[in-house]
Every structure is written in C-alpha cells, then in structure tokens.
Design a protein around this motif. Structure first.
Motif, PDB file in Angstrom:
ATOM      1  N   SER A 177       9.324  -3.492  -5.827  1.00 52.96           N
ATOM      2  CA  SER A 177       8.678  -2.179  -5.938  1.00 52.96           C
ATOM      3  C   SER A 177       9.312  -1.428  -7.108  1.00 52.96           C
ATOM      4  O   SER A 177      10.475  -1.677  -7.454  1.00 52.96           O
ATOM      5  CB  SER A 177       8.844  -1.389  -4.641  1.00 52.96           C
ATOM      6  OG  SER A 177       8.221  -2.047  -3.553  1.00 52.96           O
ATOM      7  N   PRO A 178       8.595  -0.511  -7.729  1.00 50.71           N
ATOM      8  CA  PRO A 178       9.126   0.127  -8.942  1.00 50.71           C
ATOM      9  C   PRO A 178      10.455   0.867  -8.757  1.00 50.71           C
ATOM     10  O   PRO A 178      11.289   0.889  -9.666  1.00 50.71           O
ATOM     11  CB  PRO A 178       8.007   1.110  -9.325  1.00 50.71           C
ATOM     12  CG  PRO A 178       6.781   0.517  -8.749  1.00 50.71           C
ATOM     13  CD  PRO A 178       7.204  -0.127  -7.472  1.00 50.71           C
ATOM     14  N   TRP A 179      10.643   1.516  -7.629  1.00 49.58           N
ATOM     15  CA  TRP A 179      11.852   2.304  -7.337  1.00 49.58           C
ATOM     16  C   TRP A 179      12.177   3.299  -8.455  1.00 49.58           C
ATOM     17  O   TRP A 179      13.319   3.481  -8.860  1.00 49.58           O
ATOM     18  CB  TRP A 179      13.050   1.399  -7.054  1.00 49.58           C
ATOM     19  CG  TRP A 179      12.855   0.586  -5.822  1.00 49.58           C
ATOM     20  CD1 TRP A 179      12.670  -0.748  -5.735  1.00 49.58           C
ATOM     21  CD2 TRP A 179      12.791   1.078  -4.469  1.00 49.58           C
ATOM     22  NE1 TRP A 179      12.491  -1.139  -4.425  1.00 49.58           N
ATOM     23  CE2 TRP A 179      12.561  -0.029  -3.633  1.00 49.58           C
ATOM     24  CE3 TRP A 179      12.900   2.355  -3.898  1.00 49.58           C
ATOM     25  CZ2 TRP A 179      12.435   0.083  -2.251  1.00 49.58           C
ATOM     26  CZ3 TRP A 179      12.773   2.461  -2.524  1.00 49.58           C
ATOM     27  CH2 TRP A 179      12.548   1.333  -1.710  1.00 49.58           C
ATOM     28  N   LYS A 180      11.118   3.931  -8.951  1.00 48.20           N
ATOM     29  CA  LYS A 180      11.287   4.993  -9.935  1.00 48.20           C
ATOM     30  C   LYS A 180      10.030   5.848  -9.923  1.00 48.20           C
ATOM     31  O   LYS A 180       9.007   5.476  -9.344  1.00 48.20           O
ATOM     32  CB  LYS A 180      11.511   4.423 -11.337  1.00 48.20           C
ATOM     33  CG  LYS A 180      10.334   3.637 -11.894  1.00 48.20           C
ATOM     34  CD  LYS A 180      10.629   3.127 -13.302  1.00 48.20           C
ATOM     35  CE  LYS A 180       9.420   2.367 -13.867  1.00 48.20           C
ATOM     36  NZ  LYS A 180       9.665   1.892 -15.251  1.00 48.20           N
ATOM     37  N   ALA A 227       5.366   8.816  -7.692  1.00 51.60           N
ATOM     38  CA  ALA A 227       5.605   7.407  -7.406  1.00 51.60           C
ATOM     39  C   ALA A 227       4.383   6.979  -6.614  1.00 51.60           C
ATOM     40  O   ALA A 227       4.343   7.118  -5.390  1.00 51.60           O
ATOM     41  CB  ALA A 227       6.891   7.213  -6.608  1.00 51.60           C
ATOM     42  N   ASP A 228       3.359   6.529  -7.330  1.00 49.94           N
ATOM     43  CA  ASP A 228       2.062   6.335  -6.681  1.00 49.94           C
ATOM     44  C   ASP A 228       2.033   5.156  -5.716  1.00 49.94           C
ATOM     45  O   ASP A 228       1.010   4.892  -5.078  1.00 49.94           O
ATOM     46  CB  ASP A 228       0.945   6.230  -7.714  1.00 49.94           C
ATOM     47  CG  ASP A 228       1.085   5.030  -8.635  1.00 49.94           C
ATOM     48  OD1 ASP A 228       1.956   4.172  -8.380  1.00 49.94           O
ATOM     49  OD2 ASP A 228       0.318   4.944  -9.621  1.00 49.94           O
ATOM     50  N   TRP A 229       3.150   4.473  -5.595  1.00 53.27           N
ATOM     51  CA  TRP A 229       3.278   3.355  -4.656  1.00 53.27           C
ATOM     52  C   TRP A 229       3.934   3.786  -3.340  1.00 53.27           C
ATOM     53  O   TRP A 229       4.089   2.956  -2.422  1.00 53.27           O
ATOM     54  CB  TRP A 229       4.106   2.239  -5.301  1.00 53.27           C
ATOM     55  CG  TRP A 229       5.403   2.754  -5.898  1.00 53.27           C
ATOM     56  CD1 TRP A 229       5.571   3.320  -7.133  1.00 53.27           C
ATOM     57  CD2 TRP A 229       6.677   2.778  -5.267  1.00 53.27           C
ATOM     58  NE1 TRP A 229       6.872   3.701  -7.319  1.00 53.27           N
ATOM     59  CE2 TRP A 229       7.586   3.369  -6.179  1.00 53.27           C
ATOM     60  CE3 TRP A 229       7.155   2.357  -4.025  1.00 53.27           C
ATOM     61  CZ2 TRP A 229       8.934   3.550  -5.887  1.00 53.27           C
ATOM     62  CZ3 TRP A 229       8.502   2.536  -3.733  1.00 53.27           C
ATOM     63  CH2 TRP A 229       9.379   3.124  -4.653  1.00 53.27           C
ATOM     64  N   VAL A 230       4.321   5.044  -3.252  1.00 49.39           N
ATOM     65  CA  VAL A 230       5.033   5.542  -2.072  1.00 49.39           C
ATOM     66  C   VAL A 230       4.040   6.120  -1.068  1.00 49.39           C
ATOM     67  O   VAL A 230       3.210   6.968  -1.420  1.00 49.39           O
ATOM     68  CB  VAL A 230       6.078   6.608  -2.466  1.00 49.39           C
ATOM     69  CG1 VAL A 230       6.614   7.332  -1.236  1.00 49.39           C
ATOM     70  CG2 VAL A 230       7.226   5.959  -3.235  1.00 49.39           C
ATOM     71  N   TYR A 231       4.132   5.657   0.166  1.00 47.25           N
ATOM     72  CA  TYR A 231       3.345   6.175   1.277  1.00 47.25           C
ATOM     73  C   TYR A 231       4.295   6.522   2.414  1.00 47.25           C
ATOM     74  O   TYR A 231       5.287   5.828   2.642  1.00 47.25           O
ATOM     75  CB  TYR A 231       2.305   5.154   1.747  1.00 47.25           C
ATOM     76  CG  TYR A 231       1.187   4.932   0.765  1.00 47.25           C
ATOM     77  CD1 TYR A 231      -0.043   5.569   0.923  1.00 47.25           C
ATOM     78  CD2 TYR A 231       1.364   4.107  -0.342  1.00 47.25           C
ATOM     79  CE1 TYR A 231      -1.079   5.382   0.018  1.00 47.25           C
ATOM     80  CE2 TYR A 231       0.340   3.913  -1.260  1.00 47.25           C
ATOM     81  CZ  TYR A 231      -0.874   4.559  -1.074  1.00 47.25           C
ATOM     82  OH  TYR A 231      -1.895   4.375  -1.991  1.00 47.25           O
ATOM     83  N   THR A 232       4.008   7.587   3.137  1.00 48.71           N
ATOM     84  CA  THR A 232       4.949   8.073   4.138  1.00 48.71           C
ATOM     85  C   THR A 232       5.127   7.099   5.293  1.00 48.71           C
ATOM     86  O   THR A 232       6.229   6.975   5.837  1.00 48.71           O
ATOM     87  CB  THR A 232       4.517   9.465   4.630  1.00 48.71           C
ATOM     88  OG1 THR A 232       4.461  10.351   3.507  1.00 48.71           O
ATOM     89  CG2 THR A 232       5.491  10.017   5.652  1.00 48.71           C
TER      90      THR A 232
END
Length: 907
Positions: free
Chosen positions: A860-863, A879-884
C-alpha cells in the motif's frame, strides 16, 4: 478495498488441527507484563499540570486479588508531599477484589505516586448540606447553592460574603417554523429550565457531584430533557458543568413547522457593584488572545486622566478616586459611553466575530474577529467577577458568548451551545424517500447508495449531546496571566492518567491484547510507522474536511471517493461512520498502549459523539444505535452493535465520567429492544414475529453489545448487577452448548430466563461482521474472567476456522463458510487462538492473513498526496486508498498481533 456488504449470513464448517504447545502460550510468565501493585505513577496527559482547572479524576486498574474492597489509598507528589485524594471503587473482579478505582485530586503538583494507605485530608474540604429546597456545596473557597426545583439550577455563587453570580439557568429558543431562502417571518418562543429533581452523587472530602434533571418549560409545555452535573473540588474557586440534552421534539421531512431549536444555552446573572470605569470585560480570542476592556473606557480619550490610571484600567485594577485624575476627564465622565453588551459568535469552525453596543435598542459596533475563539470570557470588577468557558467552542459550532447589561446593576452572561444567530437546528431527514416504500425497493436503494432507508426511521427523536462548561468565582478581576490559565483549562481540560505499564500489567481490557510500542526490529518498526501514519492522517482529515459541528464533532467518515477527491459525505451508508467496524476500539487500544495525549483527545471526542448522537436514549428505539449514514440517525438499521457498551468502557474506567456511566447502565436492559425491532426484518426468508421467549439474537454483533453492558454493570456493582451477572453466565453457557457453538450464528433467546435455547441441529451461520464489533476483545476478557472451558472451546473454534480454508471448514462443520471478507481484521482472532492453544500453525497463519489477504498491505502507498485548487475545496492531502473499515481492522489487528505474537513475526 471494495465496499463491504451490510451483512452476510454465511455458512461453513472446519477441521481442527493438532495443536502444539509452546512457552509463548498465554499465561506463561514470559508472556505476561509484570507489575507491582504499589506504587502507581500518575501524571498529566499534557504539560502544564492542573493549571486553573477545578480538579481531575483518574481511573486506575489493579491486578486481580491485589486490593480488597474497602482499601484506602494515599497520594504523594514528586517531592514526597502528601496530597489529599478521594478514592472510590469503579469495578470489581469476580473474586470481589478491586479491579478499577477512581481518584480525585485538586493539586497542581505532578509526578504523583499512588499507594495503599490513609489519604491526607484537604485543608479546606468540600462540604455538602441539604435543606430548604437547596443543596449547598462549599469548596472552602466558594459556596454554591443548587436548586432542587424551579428554574435556577445554580441559585447563587458566593466567595466569602460576596455574591459573584446567581440565577444560573438553562435557556432555549424555539423557532416553530422555518422557511427556505428569504420567505416568511421568524417567530420565537423562549423556554427556561424546569427542575424535576436533584441528587447529591458525591459529597467530599475532595470532590462533590450534584446531578440536576429536568426539562425546558414555557407555560404548559415542557420538552428537551436535560441532565446536568456540577463538579466541585476542595480548595478551588471554580466548578465544572457537564450538560446533556436529549432531543424529543418533532421535525418532519417536507414540513416547515416543528420544534426547531434556535438557541440553546446556559445563563447566569452577575451582580455589578463597581463603578462603570472599574467594570471589566474579557473575551477570549485565538489562543491566549483576549479582548480587555472596561464598560466605561478612559483610555484613548481626547483628555488624558494620567498614565497610571490608564495602565491600571487595562490591567484590570481598581482605579484611584476620580478626584485624583486630571479633572478635564473627571468632570466629563458622564459623556463617555458605557458599553453594556458584548457578543462573540462562532458560526463556523473558521471564523468568529466580536461586536459591542452601549445597550439594547442601539447600534452594534464591530470589535474585531478572528478564526477560532477559545470560548472563554469574564465579567466583573475589583469586587469580584465571573469567568466562564465552553469546551470545544469552535469545534462544536455554532456557539456564542453574550454579555448583556454590564452597565446596570446586574449583568447577564449566556454561553450559547447553539448560537441564536445561526440557522435553526434543522434535523429533518434529508430526502423524500424516492419511492422506497417496500422492502424490495429499499434493498435496491441499499444496492446503489449503501443506505438502508425505511419511511419514518430517519428520526432524531431520542438522540443526545453532551457539552462541558467551566466557571470561576474570582475575588477580583484576574491578571491577564491567570485569565490565560483559565482559558487554557477550557480549551484542554487537564486529565491525570495511569501509564500504559499499569494498564497492561493489570490485565484489563483483554489480557495480552495490547503492549507498549516496540521498534526493536525493522518489521515491528514498520508496523508502528503504519499505525502512526493512519492516526495522523485521520487527525489531519478532521481539520482539512472540517468534520466539526454541534452534532458531528467526534465522528469520522466511512469511505472515500477518489474521483471527487472527497469523502463520500453525501452518499448513503458511505458517509458518517457511526462506529462501523470499531474505530472507537482502534483509537482506545492505540491510547492504552502508548499513553499519547493526542490519541486520548481524539478518542474522547469520538466517545462523547458516538455514545450520545449515534444512539437513541428515548422513544421506541431507546438502547439502539444507527448504522453509518449521511445523517447520524438517517439509516433504518437501528442496532445494538452501534449502542455497544464496549465503546464506552475505556473512557469511563480511565476517567470515572458519570455521564458515560449513565449510558452504559442504560444498556443493561437492551435485550428488550429485540422485541421492538427485528434487525433482520428485510432479509428473512421465513416468517418471524418477535417472541419474548424466543427472540432471534446473533452471537456476534448482537450478543457482543449485550454482554458488554451486562459485564460492565456486574463489574461496577450497578443497581442491576445481579441480573447482569446471571445474563453474562447464562448466555455464555448456552452459546457454548449450541451444536456448533459460535459458528451456529444465532439462537432463540428468552428474555425472562436470559438463556438461549439450545438448537436441536447444527447450523452454520457465520458473518464477516460477527467478530468486528468488539467480540474478540470481549471474549478475551470473559475467558480470562471465568473458568468456563466449554465457552473457551467454542470461541477458539470460531477463531480457528474463520480464516481456515474452505476444505478445513467443511471437514469440521460439514459445509464451508461461503465467501468471507475481512481476513486481515480476523488475523487477530488467529493470533489470540494461537496463544491460547500454543498452536504454531495458527501463529504463522495470523501473520500470513495480516500481511497478505485483504485490507492494507506492505505494498500500500503509506503516504499522502498533496491537493489544492481547483481539484479540491481547500488545500490539503489525500490518501485515496484509505477506508475507515480497513483502518479500524488494520489498527486492531496490528496492535493485537504485535502484543500476542510480536516474537513470532515472519523473518
């Protein structure tokens, strides 16, 4: 990750593998954190000590069997000086020993040491007297008379022989009709508090608490119930108010008439004894900024009264007799305006305005403004005055501070929790239903917007909100430095805390499930970095996305829309999170292991929100919470999993907060809610009518919420603790007795006996949601608390087979579990079972599922990426890959796996 379906009842079966036992199994000495029962080090979360706050109360856990009931405690500061402390039990272990104790102090020292022993007595103790329709509390510095009937909650506040304030009451402005745009004429109705009862909950020697309940009344109508607690500490000149309202008005979508709150506040009358030029107004701006003025200013005039006189007025000191001034000023005093009214209004999180006028009926003059006011003010003079403040002032906008009539004998101070200058509090459901009249149509709506709509269900009736206020009775106008200390206490209320070592060593909140951050290896350090990244990102998103407001502050959003570079605030079930998949637990576990103040404050705000706003406290759904949605009460899924007591336990036991204690106690009878509403009504394929003796209740999201309330009531020895104890044990026994244990999925529950009927035949009913609302954390506690081998076996089987292969499931249960999700989050169940059984294969699988299943991975990008216009409304990052959902599950799995299997990480 793709969106997770609302619920999935999936079937499965599994085989048990042979378990090898190792020394790292839970319960062996090298797997447990050691702790000495005494002493316990206590210190402030943030720098600065107690400051100007009234006092602080902290919860301290103890290992089982260390302290018996009745044990007294002594406190010392870092210099070895005895510090007065008031202690009481919060919870007990099953053997009757103390599990949690609360300790109240009013000392500004630091580096405290808590031990068993006799407490020092305060020089000036808190005393409480009852009689004549009044409760009188004295801190030794100030005396407060509290009403037990009528409208005045606080009849008077005196310091020595000087009355500082009186007639402290609650005020409410109702707007019976709202019109869109510029149509119609506004009308208002004014209500005041009407007390129905008052109770002394604590009476010293260090801390006293008085609870006052009632409603807001005008003429023959009473509505908007309130519950107010007043807190007093020995030797202090201040007190704290915790103010809760529960909405019981009517607002119907599509209708302009209803119960619209236009203003909600707390009002005091402040006697003004000093000359107009000796009356001081102080209003907090940004940071420690202050407006420092006199009602009748004598600085900046055409004639100079003298430098010493001007300096004294600005400092808030009593001026010399006017006969000693330059007489060109003295003789013209009647012609200098007297400014009696001041208003600071914070109508958004990004701006406040300040204005003043001489008196009612005359024009307002702009007096400044800024971005975020601290919510603090003062009015008074050399003979005494009242300081006042509202916590989270700009975060819970629209808020306002008013001073009125300071030029007369009686000034009036109002702290508006909802500013009357804002739009009315409009809680109407946000759409017209769009033709979703049948369950089939509603399920179609669910499949496009993820919103579970049902007519009449999106109601705010019964939701609540709690606010905190502070007041100081000053003997004279405080110096600027003291005012800054008071304002700082309003912004961040000082909190004592026990260190993570004590929490871990006492084995509370699931023994072995959390450990202190450890960066001793590159793999551990990388996970710690990821945990820090996720928390920092959400903290930054609160600010960038302005997740603020009276009803919203404390919650976070559920899912992101990468196309719009925006969280899906307007898309059905993807908007406000409402505790979905337990971000509350993630935050509290992050705090428990680290002791970080910023995480505590984030989790505190979330607990205040999710326990009040996302849950019903009145009406037909009292005891149930609402699933995630565009409005916190919009979704028709009213469920126990959101009202879950698990999410409140942490804050309560760490702070002894009585309001959160109320919320937990209110859930003891939440099993009755399954009579009122069937949570599976839209997806059942067979007829079902709720039956008191045969209620369908799931062993995951449903039971975990119920058992947490029962366990907490039992531990606290609450009014219904014996019933609660019976419910804990009877449901554990009858879940364990099911043919497939937890894998059975659900059972028929008898409200009168508190037992599940044991099914005649095995059934597989496994959902990816069952264990992600605190089940693992609760079962870890229950297994540690009670010697019930059958229950332990049933739960460890569930842990073993959720992440097993379909072939393993089928070999054990006759059928596999179907298509499951959330494997990364469930890796913590693998880890727990591995440690309990000593199974090395389970330990390896825990890390495999954590690193390489779903959720976040090392790739995952982790940024974050920077954003600015015209792509987004305000500059910031995404961080468009982050979901709650993924964040909560990753956070809990990372924390628990590190604690349980940190020494078994893959190389």
């Amino acid at each position: 990750m793709s969106p997770i379906p609302r619920r999935s009842l999936l079937k499965a079966a599994a085989v048990a593998g042979a378990a090898a036992r190792f020394s790292w199994a839970l319960g062996t000495p090298d797997a447990q954190a050691a702790t000495d029962p005494d002493p316990v080090r206590l210190d402030w979360l943030e720098d600065g000590g107690l400051g100007a706050a009234p006092g602080s109360t902290v919860g301290v856990p103890w290992p089982r069997g260390v302290h018996r009931p009745g044990q007294t405690f002594a406190l010392e500061d870092s210099a070895g000086n005895a510090v007065p402390v008031q202690s009481w039990p919060l919870a007990y272990w099953p053997d009757g020993s103390l599990k949690w104790t609360a300790h109240a102090v009013s000392s500004d020292a630091s580096g405290f040491k808590l031990t068993a022993g006799e407490p020092a007595a305060p020089e000036a103790r808190v005393t409480v007297e009852r009689g004549g329709g009044t409760i009188r509390v004295s801190t030794g510095v100030v005396a407060v008379k509290i009403g037990t009937n009528g409208s005045a909650l606080v009849k008077s506040v005196t310091r020595g022989t000087t009355e500082i304030a009186r007639d402290g009451r609650l005020v409410l402005v109702r707007q019976p009709e709202v019109e869109d745009e510029d149509q119609g004429a506004e009308k208002f109705e004014h209500f005041e508090s009407a007390i129905s009862g008052a109770e002394v909950e604590q009476d010293g020697p260090v801390r006293a608490v008085v609870r006052v309940d009632g409603k807001h009344r005008k003429g023959g109508r009473s509505w908007l119930p309130f519950s107010v607690r007043l807190y007093f500490y020995a030797g202090t000149d201040s007190f704290r108010m915790v103010h809760t309202i529960t909405f019981d008005g009517t607002q119907e979508p599509g209708k302009s008439s209803g119960d619209f709150v236009r203003g909600l506040g707390v009002r005091f009358t402040v006697p003004m004894r000093d000359a107009a030029y000796d009356r001081h107004i102080r209003i907090g701006g940004e940071g420690t900024g202050l407006l420092r003025e006199a009602v009748q200013g004598i600085t900046g005039l055409r004639r100079d009264p003298g430098a010493a006189v001007q300096t004294a007025q600005f400092a808030g000191e009593k001026l010399p007799d006017p006969s000693t001034w330059d007489q060109r000023v003295t003789t013209r005093l009647p012609y200098i305006p007297r400014w009696g009214d001041y208003t600071l209004s914070q109508l958004s999180a990004d701006g406040f305005t300040l204005r003043k006028r001489t008196k009612k009926g005359h024009g307002w003059i702009a007096a400044g403004g800024g971005r975020r006011a601290c919510g603090f003010g003062y009015v008074g003079g050399p003979s005494g005055g009242l300081s006042f403040g509202l916590r989270d002032f700009w975060e819970k906008f629209p808020a306002q501070l008013d001073v009125r009539d300071a030029h007369t004998d009686d000034a009036e101070v109002t702290l508006w929790l909802w500013s009357p200058e804002a739009r009315p509090m409009d809680l109407r459901f946000y759409h017209d239903g769009m033709g979703q009249d049948t369950y089939a149509e509603q399920l179609e709506g669910l499949n496009i917007t993820y919103e579970d709509y049902e007519p009449g269900f999106g109601t705010p009736y019964g939701i609540a909100r709690t606010s905190e206020l502070l007041f100081w009775a000053n003997e004279s106008t405080p110096a600027p430095e003291e005012l800054a200390r008071q304002a700082a206490a309003v912004r961040v209320l000082p909190q004592l805390a026990a260190p993570p070592r004590q929490l871990i060593g006492a084995k509370v909140f699931g023994p072995g499930l959390y450990s202190e951050p450890d960066r001793s290896t590159p793999a551990k350090a990388k996970i710690e970095d990821h945990l820090d990244f996720l928390f920092t990102y959400y903290k930054d998103q609160v600010e960038m996305r302005r997740w603020y407001g009276f009803w919203d502050y404390g919650d976070i959003m559920h899912s992101y829309d990468p196309v719009r570079h925006q969280w899906r605030y307007d898309v059905g079930g993807y908007a406000w999170d409402n505790s979905e998949l337990s971000p509350d637990l993630w935050l509290w576990f992050a705090y428990l292991r680290s002791g970080r103040a910023d995480i505590f404050r984030f989790a505190e705000a979330m607990t205040r929100h999710t326990g009040e706003v996302d849950v019903y406290h009145l009406g037909q759904w009292a005891g149930l919470g609402t699933r995630h949605g565009v409005q916190h009460y919009a979704d028709s899924a009213k469920q126990q999993r959101i009202a879950n007591t698990t999410y409140r336990r942490y804050y309560y036991f760490l702070t002894a907060d009585e309001r959160v204690g109320d919320l937990m106690h209110a859930n003891v009878d939440s099993d009755e809610t399954f009579l009122a509403l069937d949570p599976l009504r839209k997806i059942r394929t067979e007829p079902y009518t709720p039956d008191r003796h045969a209620l369908s209740i799931g062993f995951g999201t449903d039971w975990s919420g119920l058992v947490s309330a029962w366990l907490t009531e039992w531990e606290r020895r609450g009014p219904k603790w014996e019933k609660a104890r019976a419910r804990v044990l009877s449901t554990m026994e009858t879940i364990a007795a099911q043919p497939n244990g937890f894998v059975q999925g659900s059972g028929l529950y008898d409200l009168d006996t508190g037992r599940f009927a044991v099914a005649a035949a095995p059934v597989v009913g496994v959902s990816h949601l069952s264990a992600v609302f605190g089940l693992n954390e609760l079962c870890a506690e229950l297994i540690d608390l009670f010697d019930m081998p059958a229950f332990k076996t049933a739960y460890l089987d569930y842990c073993r087979y959720f992440n097993a292969t379909k072939a393993e499931q089928a070999a054990r249960y006759g059928t596999n579990f179907g298509t499951l999700l959330l494997f990364q989050g469930h890796s913590r169940l693998d880890a727990y079972a591995a440690v309990q059984t000593g199974d090395a294969q389970l330990a390896a699988r825990a890390w495999t599922k954590f690193y390489a299943s779903d959720g976040y991975t090392e790739s995952s990008p982790w940024k974050t990426e920077k954003l600015s216009g015209p792509v987004t409304l305000v500059p910031g990052s995404e961080a468009d890959w982050v979901y709650t959902n993924d964040t909560a599950l990753y956070g809990l799995a990372a924390i628990e796996n590190l604690a349980l299997l940190g020494d078994r990480m893959p190389s």
